[in-house]
Design an enzyme around this catalytic site. Structure first.
Site, PDB file in Angstrom:
ATOM      1  N   GLU A 244       4.555  24.262  25.536  1.00 18.38           N
ATOM      2  CA  GLU A 244       3.322  24.752  26.146  1.00 18.38           C
ATOM      3  C   GLU A 244       2.886  26.047  25.456  1.00 18.38           C
ATOM      4  O   GLU A 244       1.716  26.247  25.170  1.00 18.38           O
ATOM      5  CB  GLU A 244       3.561  24.992  27.645  1.00 18.38           C
ATOM      6  CG  GLU A 244       2.322  25.420  28.420  1.00 18.38           C
ATOM      7  CD  GLU A 244       2.596  25.635  29.914  1.00 18.38           C
ATOM      8  OE1 GLU A 244       3.706  25.306  30.374  1.00 18.38           O
ATOM      9  OE2 GLU A 244       1.704  26.134  30.601  1.00 18.38           O
ATOM     10  N   SER A 376       3.626  34.468  31.775  1.00 19.96           N
ATOM     11  CA  SER A 376       2.808  35.679  31.633  1.00 19.96           C
ATOM     12  C   SER A 376       3.231  36.461  30.381  1.00 19.96           C
ATOM     13  O   SER A 376       4.349  36.341  29.894  1.00 19.96           O
ATOM     14  CB  SER A 376       2.931  36.557  32.871  1.00 19.96           C
ATOM     15  OG  SER A 376       4.158  37.236  32.847  1.00 19.96           O
ATOM     16  N   ASN A 377       2.289  37.258  29.864  1.00 20.74           N
ATOM     17  CA  ASN A 377       2.575  37.979  28.624  1.00 20.74           C
ATOM     18  C   ASN A 377       3.707  38.991  28.767  1.00 20.74           C
ATOM     19  O   ASN A 377       4.454  39.239  27.815  1.00 20.74           O
ATOM     20  CB  ASN A 377       1.293  38.621  28.092  1.00 20.74           C
ATOM     21  CG  ASN A 377       0.407  37.579  27.414  1.00 20.74           C
ATOM     22  OD1 ASN A 377       0.726  36.385  27.431  1.00 20.74           O
ATOM     23  ND2 ASN A 377      -0.691  38.016  26.826  1.00 20.74           N
TER      24      ASN A 377
END
Ligand code: FAD
Length: 391
Positions: A244, A376-377
């Protein structure tokens, strides 16, 4: 970046370019070019056009419709598709559950699910996240309990993208509450038309309906829909999430929007000239172009180092940097639109502002999501620190 392509690769690229620009519906490509929203029919029809030409799932095993392309050819395929404003094959099908079933499914599951997945005869949704189980995915609580050969599923998933269009949902469920949390998870494929499945919309900041909650109340799922062994779901989840991340660095699309932004700046009057003559604007564009070139080189390195379909840990770098640049370009477009960026919500017929200016703010707002989904980053930074930098 100028790639020195061999004659064969150059011909391959030209063939793809011709296909994408002549065989894919012009209306769909115009919607992507104008940064509009695609309908389900447009997404499915485009995916099927690609699949009919063998261009939807080139990274799958050859036996199931994949192509034995070099990493460079895969890159060219992706790049040309984005450049031609062709929406990529539906990620839930092509990049997520398809490769998982091909790698972990039984022969029966492969025969049953892979052809309709490649052709989007099944529109898949991803049912991983839950309230309280996003970054900390292993904390998920949706439970599956054995009842004869079947599983009975109860619980709630959230942020299910395009769940309103989903035929089936691939889920992670808790099958053993008494072991370490990662060790008690299984992967189940669930027909979304089963009694007890309910999809509820979540409205987003840009006014769109893209994500949903999915509720399961005593949903009966046949035992044959389990992928892999009972309690082995964490292995499949890690495999899927790595893929992903590779897919969420849309370098080609970001490059295309930046090139469009240059044209928009050149067409917008400012003082005696245009916005493109403004040194501040020019510097910003040049910096973004350089950053994108560096990211593209990294993407090529990551692709070249992915062995046996396993994602390289640097896919986290792509996810992190790719989404940062995607957001930076969307911010640039808002700035170019100036006061016109406030005109969103006006009907197309009520405004003489260009479409790109009116769509700049909803697009900017919508893309805030990119640094959250796909892991999330902040979490990508943790992965980079641990697995690449060894910190
Ligand atoms: C638009 C959109 C579409 C999505 N589509 C799907 C989908 O189709 N299917 C699906 O299953 N999921 C989907 N998701 C869910 C997505 O994967 C999660 O939102 C994501 O994993 C983050 O989880 P969370 O939202 O629970 O935030 P949390 O995990 O609660 O995080 C909240 C904040 O804390 C930070 N944080 C958390 N843990 C750490 C840590 N260890 N170190 C540092 N900071 C940390 C996060 O970065 C974030 O800023 C989607 C999300 C969005 C926004």
């Amino acid at each position: 970046m100028r790639l020195q392509l061999s004659e064969e690769d150059e011909a391959f690229r030209a063939e793809l370019r011709t296909f994408f620009t002549t065989e894919v519906d012009e209306g769909v490509r115009a919607t992507v070019r104008d940064r509009g929203e695609l309908t389900k029919d447009q997404i499915v029809a485009t995916h099927r056009t690609l699949n009919a030409a063998g261009l939807a799932v080139p990274h799958w095993p050859v036996e199931w419709g994949g192509k034995d392309w070099s990493p460079l050819r895969r890159h060219l395929w992706h790049e040309e598709m984005q450049r031609a404003c062709v929406p990529p094959p539906l990620a839930f099908n092509a990049s997520m559950i398809g490769p998982v079933i091909a790698a972990f499914g039984t022969q029966e599951q492969k025969e049953r699910f892979l052809p309709p997945t490649a052709n989007v005869d099944i529109f898949w949704s991803q049912g991983f996240s839950e309230p309280g189980a996003g970054s900390d995915l292993a904390s998920l609580r949706t439970a599956a309990v054995r009842d004869g050969d079947d599983w009975i599923v109860n619980g709630q998933k959230t942020w299910t993208t395009l769940g309103q269009w989903g035929d089936w949902i691939f889920t992670l469920v808790r099958t053993n509450p008494d072991v370490k949390k990662q060790a008690g998870i299984s992967m189940l494929l669930i027909d979304m038309r089963s009694p007890g499945v309910e999809v509820r919309p979540i409205e987003l900041i840009d006014g769109g309906h893209e994500v949903n909650e999915v509720w399961f109340t005593d949903v009966r799922v046949p035992g044959e829909n389990l992928v892999g062994e009972v309690d082995s779901g964490w292995t499949q989840a890690k495999f899927l999430l790595g893929n992903e991340r590779v897919g969420v660095a849309p370098v080609g699309a970001t490059k295309r929007v930046l090139a469009q932004a240059k044209e928009w700046a050149a067409a917008t009057r400012s003082g005696d000239g245009t916005l493109l003559d403004d040194p501040h604007v020019a510097v910003r564009i040049a910096e973004l172009e350089n950053e994108l070139m560096a990211l593209e080189l990294t993407a090529l390195r990551v692709v070249a180092n992915s062995a046996d379909g396993k994602p390289h840990p640097a896919s986290s770098v792509l996810k992190l940097r790719g989404t940062e640049l995607q957001q930076a370009v969307s911010e640039l477009v808002v700035d170019l639109a100036g006061p016109g960026a406030l005109a969103f919500g006006t009907g197309e017929a009520d405004s003489d502002l260009p479409v790109w200016a009116r769509r700049s703010t909803p697009t900017y707002l919508n893309l805030r999501k990119a640094s959250i989904y796909g892991g999330s980053n902040e979490v990508q930074r943790q992965i980079i620190a641990g697995t690449i930098l060894g910190l």
